[in-house]
Design an enzyme around this catalytic site. Structure first.
Site, PDB file in Angstrom:
ATOM      1  N   VAL A  15       0.829  -1.209   0.000  1.00  0.00           N
ATOM      2  CA  VAL A  15       0.000   0.000   0.000  1.00  0.00           C
ATOM      3  C   VAL A  15       0.861   1.255   0.000  1.00  0.00           C
ATOM      4  CG1 VAL A  15      -1.748   1.309   1.259  1.00  0.00           C
ATOM      5  CG2 VAL A  15      -1.902  -1.180   1.135  1.00  0.00           C
ATOM      6  N   GLY A  16       1.883   1.283   0.855  1.00  0.00           N
ATOM      7  CA  GLY A  16       2.740   2.469   0.934  1.00  0.00           C
ATOM      8  C   GLY A  16       3.409   2.791  -0.397  1.00  0.00           C
ATOM      9  N   ALA A  17       3.945   1.767  -1.062  1.00  0.00           N
ATOM     10  CA  ALA A  17       4.575   1.992  -2.365  1.00  0.00           C
ATOM     11  C   ALA A  17       3.553   2.476  -3.385  1.00  0.00           C
ATOM     12  CB  ALA A  17       5.237   0.702  -2.839  1.00  0.00           C
ATOM     13  N   GLY A 136     -11.312  -1.031   1.755  1.00  0.00           N
ATOM     14  CA  GLY A 136     -10.366  -0.656   0.712  1.00  0.00           C
ATOM     15  C   GLY A 136     -10.743   0.589  -0.057  1.00  0.00           C
ATOM     16  N   LYS A 207     -13.423  -3.748  11.509  1.00  0.00           N
ATOM     17  CA  LYS A 207     -14.016  -2.814  10.547  1.00  0.00           C
ATOM     18  C   LYS A 207     -15.444  -2.450  10.946  1.00  0.00           C
ATOM     19  CE  LYS A 207     -11.131  -4.736   6.877  1.00  0.00           C
ATOM     20  NZ  LYS A 207     -11.093  -5.650   5.712  1.00  0.00           N
TER      21      LYS A 207
END
Length: 440
Positions: A15-17, A136, A207
């Site tokens: 996710v970070g990339a 998401g 969630k």
């Protein structure tokens, strides 16, 4: 020239990339929309040498994400470390205490510490944004917090874990067992080596705790959630659901009741005609029942680097525009401590599959116990195995057969009591299967 909005990213996994790539790709359009550019100026991750397919050479690097949170290099800290405590918690607490905005995708952190973190953010006048923490790429947080102020939500429910939905979809379509399908999901990267958090419902529960707070204006109360996973679901249950006009989904459900806010996660039979029943594979969906919009269903990718990063970038853009409304829609001090609705008081229809001995009087004994518990039966189906039928096509073999009951609305307590007594009577050969039915 307008100073860029400076972003520091703690955690450079998938996710970070993806966040770095999207911000670079969308740089021009973001600058036009926001009135100033957004620039990643600092990052933190364990391994500097890892090839992530992105150029990080011009960025400040911090081995410790807490030091990144203290840095004067950033205006907004994006926490993608993960986990409910440890480095993730320290990073977010440090960023907020230093007056920095925070964007996070960490549902476990919010489920456990969301109220305290929201209070800290409000005291400092900074944003705590977490669109990516649930479903998401589906903008369900923004929908609940910003798009429905004219509505009173009565119920929300959804498919919030792509791993479970993928497994149940494959089991239904291909007749696979849970164990076989789980192995395949692990091979394809849809399930972790230790899948417990996903398949036993805990990810969905985290969630759901966040969505419940947003929907009902209540303090997060993850401990109030009743949780069951999908590991006990069999191909026979899925086949019976299909025959009866249902599909089985792992749902997170939050609902106003006369006794409080009911929160539950469990396998659920939903009508095949419903929108949520059509959601297959790793896709997520959330349905919101409210007085003005009636029923609103959001469907989309619930996981994956780009989908989750899309939600992270949306939060970054909102923060850069100066949006810093209360994290849970209303000031944290006004969130109510809602009374818990005990699961035993839940009322609805039930699917009950009993593996009974194929002998006279068994069905009558089961029906008697149901009647004693004041449970009305909508239908009773008996399924003999192909082996038993071939051995004794005209009579009773004495071998175990499946007796499937569909009930009208009954309480959880009544169902459990009746099933326990049936077990005590020695009428069943295996542990019973009980699945709740969620009507439209």
């Amino acid at each position: 020239m307008t100073r860029p909005f400076r972003v520091g990213i703690a955690g450079l996994g998938t996710v970070g990339a993806s966040v770095v790539r999207i911000l670079s790709r969308q740089n021009d359009i973001l600058a036009r929309r926001l009135g100033r550019p957004v620039a990643v100026t600092a990052v933190s991750a364990r391994d500097r040498a890892k090839d992530r397919g992105i150029d990080l050479s011009t960025l400040a690097w911090f081995d410790d994400p807490v030091e990144l949170a203290r840095s004067g290099e950033v205006d907004c800290v994006v926490e993608l470390v993960g986990g409910s405590d440890g480095a993730a918690l320290r990073t977010v607490e440090t960023a907020l205490s230093h007056g920095k905005h925070v964007v996070t995708a960490n549902k476990a952190l919010l489920a456990k510490h969301g109220l305290a973190l929201a209070r800290a953010a409000e005291e400092k006048g900074v944003a705590l944004a977490f669109e990516a923490s649930v479903a998401g790429g589906i903008p369900v947080i923004k929908t609940l917090r910003e798009a429905l102020p004219g509505n009173r939500v009565s119920r929300l429910y959804g498919i919030l874990n792509g791993t479970c939905n993928y497994i149940l979809s494959r089991m239904e379509l291909e007749g696979l067992t849970f164990a076989d399908c789980l192995k395949d999901a692990q091979r394809l990267g849809y399930a972790e080596a230790d899948p417990t958090f996903d398949v036993e419902g805990f990810d969905t529960a985290h969630k759901l705790a966040i969505l419940t707070s947003l929907a009902f204006g209540t303090e997060i109360d993850a401990d109030a959630i009743y949780v069951e996973g999908i590991s006990s679901i069999t191909p026979l249950d899925l086949a019976m659901a299909n025959e009866l006009g249902f599909r089985i989904k792992l749902l997170g459900v939050a609902e106003r009741t006369s006794t409080g806010i009911e929160q539950r996660v469990h396998p659920t039979m939903v009508p095949k005609s419903s929108a949520i029943a059509q959601v297959m594979g790793v896709t997520n969906a959330v349905t919101i029942d409210a007085d003005a919009v009636k029923e609103l269903t959001l469907i989309g990718p619930g996981a994956g680097g780009d989908a989750t990063a899309s939600a992270v970038v949306a939060d970054i853009a909102d923060v850069a525009l100066g949006k810093s409304e209360p994290p849970f829609g209303v000031p944290a001090r006004t969130l109510e401590k809602a009374p818990r609705a005990p699961m035993q008081r839940h009322e609805g229809g039930y699917y009950i599959r009993l593996t009974v001995h194929d002998r006279p009087g068994v069905a009558a004994g089961v029906a008697t116990r149901m009647a004693e518990a004041d449970i009305s039966l909508e239908s009773i189906l008996q399924k003999r195995s192909e082996t038993a039928a071939s051995q004794d096509p005209h009579g009773r073999s004495g071998a175990p057969v499946s007796l499937v009951l569909i009930t009208y609305a009954a309480t959880e307590a009544a169902i459990r009591s009746a099933v326990e007594k049936i077990s005590g009577d020695g009428l069943i050969a295996e542990p019973p299967q009980v699945i709740r039915i969620e009507r439209e």
